[in-house]
Design a protein around this motif. Structure first.
Motif, mmCIF file in Angstrom:
data_model
loop_
_atom_site.group_PDB
_atom_site.id
_atom_site.type_symbol
_atom_site.label_atom_id
_atom_site.label_comp_id
_atom_site.label_asym_id
_atom_site.label_seq_id
_atom_site.Cartn_x
_atom_site.Cartn_y
_atom_site.Cartn_z
ATOM 1 N N SER A 213 0.812 -1.218 0.000
ATOM 2 C CA SER A 213 0.000 0.000 0.000
ATOM 3 C C SER A 213 0.846 1.268 0.000
ATOM 4 O O SER A 213 0.851 2.041 0.969
ATOM 5 N N GLU A 239 -2.172 -3.348 -9.677
ATOM 6 C CA GLU A 239 -3.389 -3.304 -8.853
ATOM 7 C C GLU A 239 -3.119 -3.698 -7.402
ATOM 8 O O GLU A 239 -3.809 -3.231 -6.486
ATOM 9 N N ALA A 243 -4.883 -2.046 -3.598
ATOM 10 C CA ALA A 243 -5.946 -2.891 -3.060
ATOM 11 C C ALA A 243 -6.706 -2.187 -1.939
ATOM 12 O O ALA A 243 -6.121 -1.499 -1.096
ATOM 13 N N ALA A 244 -8.018 -2.352 -1.970
ATOM 14 C CA ALA A 244 -8.929 -1.939 -0.893
ATOM 15 C C ALA A 244 -9.023 -0.428 -0.689
ATOM 16 O O ALA A 244 -9.475 0.026 0.346
ATOM 17 N N GLU A 250 -8.820 4.915 -6.733
ATOM 18 C CA GLU A 250 -8.457 4.211 -7.974
ATOM 19 C C GLU A 250 -8.457 5.189 -9.144
ATOM 20 O O GLU A 250 -7.556 5.161 -9.998
ATOM 21 N N LEU A 270 -8.464 -5.958 -9.825
ATOM 22 C CA LEU A 270 -8.756 -5.326 -8.538
ATOM 23 C C LEU A 270 -9.625 -6.226 -7.660
ATOM 24 O O LEU A 270 -9.401 -6.326 -6.446
ATOM 25 N N ASN A 274 -8.165 -7.353 -4.102
ATOM 26 C CA ASN A 274 -8.945 -6.960 -2.934
ATOM 27 C C ASN A 274 -9.311 -8.171 -2.088
ATOM 28 O O ASN A 274 -9.244 -8.139 -0.855
ATOM 29 N N GLN A 304 -15.692 -4.951 6.294
ATOM 30 C CA GLN A 304 -15.802 -4.677 4.864
ATOM 31 C C GLN A 304 -15.856 -5.974 4.062
ATOM 32 O O GLN A 304 -16.630 -6.093 3.109
ATOM 33 N N TRP A 305 -15.056 -6.943 4.438
ATOM 34 C CA TRP A 305 -15.001 -8.235 3.737
ATOM 35 C C TRP A 305 -16.367 -8.918 3.718
ATOM 36 O O TRP A 305 -16.752 -9.523 2.724
ATOM 37 N N MET A 308 -18.371 -7.957 0.719
ATOM 38 C CA MET A 308 -17.775 -8.114 -0.613
ATOM 39 C C MET A 308 -18.249 -9.374 -1.286
ATOM 40 O O MET A 308 -18.645 -10.344 -0.622
ATOM 41 N N GLY A 312 -13.975 -12.216 -4.315
ATOM 42 C CA GLY A 312 -13.811 -11.112 -5.254
ATOM 43 C C GLY A 312 -14.469 -11.344 -6.598
ATOM 44 O O GLY A 312 -14.093 -10.729 -7.605
#
Length: 316
Positions: A213, A239, A243-244, A250, A270, A274, A304-305, A308, A312
């Protein structure tokens, strides 16, 4: 996993890292009289004052990482950042006052960096940082050294951690762990095999990337911003470094990519990075006994996961 470290244990570990860094610095000929901690989380970062040298001493490590494998990773970081600095890329470079190699002392493996004064009043501008990451990627494309494919994903660490978490429902519930394991069955082959990745994502180029990151690892120096902390430098899709971060950041990266004549971020890749990043976050729960605050740090990522798509969207 062991019992969680107490504040007293954490303080002793920090003191041991400071002593090791100061001792190693003196052995290398530095005049160290006032070792000052600049940062203490996964690593203890020590200014070996009055020398213009900073030692970074990793203290929180996966169970599968030994000093030799850590030193190999550290050497790659030193080599890449030295090369980037030599090309004129704004990075925090290795210290020129000591040999450019990791030093092991008292059970630690450490690296030495040029001291740069920080501007503490400046708040990070993550949109600007993401544009800067495209400049970094453009510079890194020409790096002549060899780097392993997606080593920053740490697939062995993820696999072993998901097994260890079976015995710790206090850290993650059984249903969530089951989902994580099923996702990893889909994602792991693409993390471990460059050929599998290239077959799944034809036309997506791989190149040297920061690995950890970089928008969050741009150092606000008094004179200018500098790229820093290349500990997980690797070969991978660009990418991975974004990530995230979400659509707004982005888009900021894509502006920088267009400016550098590079391709924009690929939405499918992505989705992949992610998803892998979230499983790495879950795997980091196994480090919580060494660093108890990690449980709270990781919680927003797990929240957050849950929202999703499974793996992914790679299972579609």
């Amino acid at each position: 996993m062991t019992d969680f470290a107490t504040p007293q244990h954490l303080a002793r570990r920090t003191c041991a890292a400071i002593d090791a860094a100061a001792g190693a610095g003196r052995d290398l000929g530095l005049g160290v009289t006032d070792a000052t901690v600049l940062h203490d989380l996964f690593s203890v970062v020590v200014h070996l004052a009055p020398a213009p040298v900073v030692a970074r001493v990793p203290t929180v490590l996966p169970h599968s990482t030994d000093l030799d494998s850590l030193a190999r990773r550290q050497q790659a970081e030193l080599d890449v950042t030295w090369w980037l600095a030599d090309q004129g890329t704004p990075v925090i470079p290795p210290s020129p006052l000591v040999p450019r190699e990791p030093v092991q002392r008292d059970g630690f493996s450490m690296t030495f960096w040029q001291f740069v004064e920080e501007d503490p009043a400046r708040e990070p501008d993550y949109a600007a940082n993401c544009e800067m990451v495209a400049d970094l990627h453009a510079a890194m494309r020409a790096y002549p050294g060899r780097l392993p494919y997606l080593s920053s994903a740490e697939p062995r660490f993820v696999t072993e951690s998901l097994a260890l978490l079976q015995n710790h429902p206090d850290l993650i519930g059984p249903a969530e762990l089951d989902r994580a394991r099923r996702e990893w069955q889909i994602l792991e082959p693409l993390v471990r095999s460059r050929a599998a990745f290239e077959e799944r994502f034809p036309g997506i180029d791989l190149q040297p990337i920061h690995g950890d990151s970089p928008p969050a690892n741009i150092f606000a120096g008094v004179d200018r911003d500098l790229y820093s902390d290349f500990e997980l430098v690797t070969l991978g899709p660009v990418e991975w470094d974004l990530a995230a971060l979400g659509p707004a950041l982005e888009s900021a990266y894509d502006r920088g990519a267009r400016r550098n004549g590079m391709r924009p971020l690929d939405k499918d890749v992505l989705g992949f990075v992610n998803a892998v990043g979230m499983l790495r976050a879950i795997a980091c729960l196994t480090l919580a006994p060494q660093l108890p605050p990690l449980v709270e740090y990781v919680k927003p990522a797990i929240d957050q996961w849950r929202t999703m798509p499974f793996a992914g969207g790679m299972a579609d």
